[in-house]
Design an enzyme around this catalytic site. Structure first.
Site, PDB file in Angstrom:
ATOM      1  N   HIS A  16      24.962  64.788  26.979  1.00 24.67           N
ATOM      2  CA  HIS A  16      24.909  66.215  26.252  1.00 24.67           C
ATOM      3  C   HIS A  16      23.837  67.022  27.052  1.00 24.67           C
ATOM      4  CE1 HIS A  16      27.392  65.279  23.308  1.00 24.67           C
ATOM      5  NE2 HIS A  16      27.536  64.412  24.225  1.00 24.67           N
ATOM      6  N   ASP A 115      25.158  72.455  20.858  1.00 27.65           N
ATOM      7  CA  ASP A 115      27.252  71.179  21.656  1.00 27.65           C
ATOM      8  C   ASP A 115      27.379  71.151  20.940  1.00 27.65           C
ATOM      9  OD1 ASP A 115      25.721  69.419  20.513  1.00 27.65           O
ATOM     10  OD2 ASP A 115      25.604  67.781  22.116  1.00 27.65           O
ATOM     11  N   THR A 137      31.101  70.370  26.091  1.00 25.22           N
ATOM     12  CA  THR A 137      30.728  69.610  27.705  1.00 25.22           C
ATOM     13  C   THR A 137      32.216  68.883  28.618  1.00 25.22           C
ATOM     14  OG1 THR A 137      29.927  67.327  26.291  1.00 25.22           O
ATOM     15  CG2 THR A 137      28.217  69.055  27.955  1.00 25.22           C
ATOM     16  N   ASN A 370      32.020  64.605  33.465  1.00 27.81           N
ATOM     17  CA  ASN A 370      30.557  64.623  34.351  1.00 27.81           C
ATOM     18  C   ASN A 370      31.869  64.048  35.863  1.00 27.81           C
ATOM     19  OD1 ASN A 370      29.006  66.445  32.724  1.00 27.81           O
ATOM     20  ND2 ASN A 370      28.644  64.785  31.985  1.00 27.81           N
ATOM     21  N   SER A 371      31.229  63.236  36.127  1.00 29.00           N
ATOM     22  CA  SER A 371      32.248  62.544  36.758  1.00 29.00           C
ATOM     23  C   SER A 371      33.269  62.953  37.739  1.00 29.00           C
ATOM     24  CB  SER A 371      32.279  60.676  36.672  1.00 29.00           C
ATOM     25  OG  SER A 371      31.061  60.150  36.416  1.00 29.00           O
ATOM     26  N   ALA A 389      37.267  57.274  25.003  1.00 22.89           N
ATOM     27  CA  ALA A 389      37.151  58.357  24.495  1.00 22.89           C
ATOM     28  C   ALA A 389      37.763  59.340  25.400  1.00 22.89           C
ATOM     29  CB  ALA A 389      35.796  59.353  25.004  1.00 22.89           C
ATOM     30  N   GLN A 391      39.179  60.336  27.957  1.00 23.62           N
ATOM     31  CA  GLN A 391      39.170  59.879  29.837  1.00 23.62           C
ATOM     32  C   GLN A 391      40.434  59.425  30.628  1.00 23.62           C
ATOM     33  OE1 GLN A 391      36.517  56.880  30.056  1.00 23.62           O
ATOM     34  NE2 GLN A 391      34.736  58.055  29.020  1.00 23.62           N
TER      35      GLN A 391
HETATM   36  N1  UDP Z   1      20.686  58.493  32.868  1.00 26.09           N
HETATM   37  C1  UDP Z   1      19.873  58.656  33.960  1.00 26.09           C
HETATM   38  N2  UDP Z   1      19.670  56.306  33.411  1.00 26.09           N
HETATM   39  C2  UDP Z   1      20.471  56.295  33.570  1.00 26.09           C
HETATM   40  C3  UDP Z   1      20.961  56.158  32.420  1.00 26.09           C
HETATM   41  C4  UDP Z   1      21.312  57.665  31.813  1.00 26.09           C
HETATM   42  O1  UDP Z   1      19.476  58.803  34.374  1.00 26.09           O
HETATM   43  O2  UDP Z   1      19.668  54.574  33.337  1.00 26.09           O
HETATM   44  C5  UDP Z   1      21.175  60.033  33.150  1.00 26.09           C
HETATM   45  C6  UDP Z   1      22.429  60.107  34.043  1.00 26.09           C
HETATM   46  O3  UDP Z   1      21.925  61.148  35.284  1.00 26.09           O
HETATM   47  C7  UDP Z   1      22.964  60.431  32.887  1.00 26.09           C
HETATM   48  C8  UDP Z   1      23.258  60.566  31.225  1.00 26.09           C
HETATM   49  O4  UDP Z   1      21.951  60.090  31.123  1.00 26.09           O
HETATM   50  O5  UDP Z   1      23.627  61.735  33.379  1.00 26.09           O
HETATM   51  C9  UDP Z   1      23.613  59.870  30.711  1.00 26.09           C
HETATM   52  O6  UDP Z   1      23.705  59.329  29.243  1.00 26.09           O
HETATM   53  P1  UDP Z   1      23.629  59.162  28.379  1.00 26.09           P
HETATM   54  O7  UDP Z   1      24.143  57.418  28.796  1.00 26.09           O
HETATM   55  O8  UDP Z   1      22.824  59.263  27.046  1.00 26.09           O
HETATM   56  O9  UDP Z   1      25.249  59.067  28.095  1.00 26.09           O
HETATM   57  P2  UDP Z   1      25.890  59.956  26.251  1.00 26.09           P
HETATM   58  O10 UDP Z   1      25.732  59.009  25.589  1.00 26.09           O
HETATM   59  O11 UDP Z   1      25.152  60.956  26.542  1.00 26.09           O
HETATM   60  O12 UDP Z   1      27.420  60.050  27.000  1.00 26.09           O
HETATM   61  N1  UDP Z   2      25.463  58.217  36.460  1.00 24.44           N
HETATM   62  C1  UDP Z   2      25.216  58.120  37.500  1.00 24.44           C
HETATM   63  N2  UDP Z   2      24.764  57.022  37.681  1.00 24.44           N
HETATM   64  C2  UDP Z   2      25.264  55.656  37.217  1.00 24.44           C
HETATM   65  C3  UDP Z   2      26.004  56.534  35.695  1.00 24.44           C
HETATM   66  C4  UDP Z   2      27.255  57.452  35.681  1.00 24.44           C
HETATM   67  O1  UDP Z   2      24.236  59.181  37.666  1.00 24.44           O
HETATM   68  O2  UDP Z   2      25.214  54.911  37.676  1.00 24.44           O
HETATM   69  C5  UDP Z   2      25.198  60.003  36.077  1.00 24.44           C
HETATM   70  C6  UDP Z   2      27.104  60.997  36.519  1.00 24.44           C
HETATM   71  O3  UDP Z   2      26.841  61.055  37.559  1.00 24.44           O
HETATM   72  C7  UDP Z   2      27.374  61.398  35.737  1.00 24.44           C
HETATM   73  C8  UDP Z   2      27.193  60.639  33.593  1.00 24.44           C
HETATM   74  O4  UDP Z   2      25.948  60.031  34.639  1.00 24.44           O
HETATM   75  O5  UDP Z   2      26.385  62.591  35.482  1.00 24.44           O
HETATM   76  C9  UDP Z   2      28.270  60.065  33.716  1.00 24.44           C
HETATM   77  O6  UDP Z   2      28.798  61.364  32.453  1.00 24.44           O
HETATM   78  P1  UDP Z   2      30.251  60.476  32.476  1.00 24.44           P
HETATM   79  O7  UDP Z   2      30.775  62.733  31.750  1.00 24.44           O
HETATM   80  O8  UDP Z   2      31.072  60.241  33.921  1.00 24.44           O
HETATM   81  O9  UDP Z   2      30.204  59.938  31.469  1.00 24.44           O
HETATM   82  P2  UDP Z   2      29.798  58.919  30.467  1.00 24.44           P
HETATM   83  O10 UDP Z   2      28.718  58.373  30.887  1.00 24.44           O
HETATM   84  O11 UDP Z   2      29.407  60.436  29.110  1.00 24.44           O
HETATM   85  O12 UDP Z   2      30.912  58.117  29.795  1.00 24.44           O
END
Ligand code: UDP
Ligand code: UDP
Length: 477
Positions: A16, A115, A137, A370-371, A389, A391
């Site tokens: 977020h 958010d 988001t 995001n993916s 979620a 997805q």
């Molecule tokens: N991210 C990263 N390195 C990591 C883990 C996450 O750069 O080892 C970044 C990645 O770019 C992505 C975001 O963290 O955009 C996802 O974070 P998080 O796993 O906290 O996801 P959330 O819980 O918000 O879905």
């Molecule tokens: N991501 C990444 N490297 C990894 C896994 C995830 O950079 O190995 C980044 C990816 O580019 C995206 C984010 O983490 O920006 C994942 O966000 P997404 O909404 O797709 O999924 P979530 O992590 O929330 O399940």
């Protein structure tokens, strides 16, 4: 001239926060009369996440964007919560008085930017008589689903369990095709989750003065036009929806060492154009050992070159997947040796950089929003394997509505009990289809890639929507 000051309040989830900071940067680049202060709160149960948030902030240096750290709660032992979402909720309540204090001391505050889960802060904005803008988001179709379900429940007393009773599909205003019951997200169908969290958020969305969505009109035209028809979304009118995306995470933190990163990129440089299938399931998903074996066999049998991001399940509930200490033990015997010349298994990659590489021909993805946007932007066709979620809904949109993906699975749900394995045959078939067969899908995703790029350029729909949003903010001050 006095600046238009916004306070940005985002729950402590990297996903977020990264997107919200990207939005803030775009807004500041468009109007230098804006000033945005991000109020940062940290999740004490997640030291790993806290460290990532800190490095993200340290790497962000943009004129007009300021950071203010909210005090961390000293002792949370009596909160008795281990689940991430429950904890986030409690933390937001804890931070509310602090946000109130900062907001009331900010002279000439123009509004709050929050958010999709921080909606409790709307109370603060209302007390001070300033507008709130909400940043959603995920996609517009999913936003529409939440609003529609909330309308039916609040105005017609029809809960989701009544709606799904005895039918195989639901007609939903934000989707072009009837939606199979099996792809509805657990957050909507699990009564407790829906009524404790989601229903409350959704009611609150209507109190915002604008909903900013990370999407673009050409991608979700059906959903966008549904918002202008009041009959779908009940008596309380909806705030305007601003589709300003795709907002991509361009400041990804490298958790890979720089040697690993350059070795991987060099390897990609040596592969023929569109020859590599890239497999990655987001930041939160990981698989049971049996499922890992099936994926490995499926990849191997497809015969294609591959880059596979594989991490083991978190050590404790609510944690994050971690790198394997010894990958060989997780994979079928001899897999790494047999595939050494055609593939790589890695722990974390900067995904946008990988998807942008010309060697990558297809993406096996969990279809996180995001993916999804990153793949579309890069013009890479997807083989869908949603995990949790919303997805499954995203996967459904990609395969059935947009025709830019093929299905490995549409209704896999990690949270379901007795979830069947996705077999090696399914994985092999999906990879072959997306890499060898589906030329149409490849052409279509390139078209959407082009549209996504045009949308954010001057004169594009998202460029226009962002301008409208900024104008809305400034005109209320
Ligand atoms: N991210 C990263 N390195 C990591 C883990 C996450 O750069 O080892 C970044 C990645 O770019 C992505 C975001 O963290 O955009 C996802 O974070 P998080 O796993 O906290 O996801 P959330 O819980 O918000 O879905
Ligand atoms: N991501 C990444 N490297 C990894 C896994 C995830 O950079 O190995 C980044 C990816 O580019 C995206 C984010 O983490 O920006 C994942 O966000 P997404 O909404 O797709 O999924 P979530 O992590 O929330 O399940």
């Amino acid at each position: 001239m006095e600046k238009f000051k916004l306070l940005m309040m985002v729950s402590p989830r990297m996903g977020h926060l990264t997107q919200a900071l990207e939005l803030a940067k775009l807004m500041l680049a468009r109007n230098n009369q804006l000033s945005i202060t991000a109020l940062i709160m940290e999740l004490p149960i997640d030291p790993h996440g806290t460290a990532r948030i800190q490095s993200l902030i340290a790497a962000t240096n943009v004129e007009g964007l300021h950071f203010h750290h909210l005090p961390a709660p000293e002792d949370t032992s009596d909160w008795n919560i281990t689940h991430r979402m429950g904890f986030t909720f409690k933390l937001l309540e804890y931070q509310k008085p602090h946000v109130r204090e900062i907001a009331s001391k900010t002279k000439k505050l123009s509004g709050l930017l929050i958010d999709l889960v921080s909606t409790t802060m709307i109370d603060v904005a209302d007390e001070l008589g300033v507008p709130t803008y909400l940043f959603f988001t995920s996609g517009a179709a999913f936003l529409g689903l939440m609003l529609h379900f909330q309308t039916l429940e609040d105005e017609q007393n029809r809960g989701i369990s009544d709606l799904v009773e005895g039918v195989s599909h639901l007609i939903l205003p934000s989707f072009a095709e009837p939606v199979p019951i099996g792809v509805l997200p657990a957050i909507a169908t699990q009564k407790e989750h829906w009524s404790t969290f989601v229903l409350k958020w959704t009611r609150d969305y209507r109190r915002a003065k604008g909903i900013i969505v990370n999407t673009f009109s050409d991608l979700e035209s059906n959903a966008m036009s549904s918002f202008s028809l009041d009959s779908y979304y009940g008596k309380t009118s909806l705030p305007p929806v601003f589709p300003v995306g795709p907002i991509l995470n361009r400041s990804q933190i490298h958790t890979q060492s720089s040697e690993d990163y350059s070795a991987m990129m060099k390897w990609l440089d040596c592969q023929p154009k569109t020859s590599v299938v890239f497999l990655c399931f987001g930041s939160l998903a990981s698989f049971h050992p049996d499922q890992v074996q099936e994926i490995a066999y499926g990849i191997e049998r497809s015969g294609h070159r591959f880059l596979w991001v594989l991490r083991q399940p978190p050590a404790n509930e609510g944690g994050f997947p971690r790198d394997y200490e010894n990958l060989e033990l997780a994979l079928p015997e001899g897999f790494l040796d047999r595939t050494a010349s055609i593939g790589k298994v890695v722990g974390w990659v900067p995904q946008l950089a990988v998807l942008s590489h010309s060697a990558v021909g297809a993406f096996v993805s969990h279809c996180g929003w995001n993916s999804t946007l990153e793949s579309i932007f890069c013009g890479v066709p997807i083989a869908t394997w949603p995990v949790q979620a919303e997805q499954q809904l995203n996967a459904f949109q990609l395969v059935r509505e947009l025709g830019i993906a093929v299905e490995i699975s549409l209704d896999y749900n990690q949270q379901k009990e007795n979830q069947a394995l996705v077999t090696a045959e399914q994985v092999e078939k999906g990879i072959r289809e997306i890499m060898d067969v589906e030329i149409e899908v490849r052409i279509r995703v390139k078209e959407f890639s082009e549209k996504s790029r045009l949308a954010t350029k001057e004169g594009g729909s998202s460029y226009f929507a962002l301008g409208n949003l900024i104008q809305d903010i400034c005109s209320r001050s």
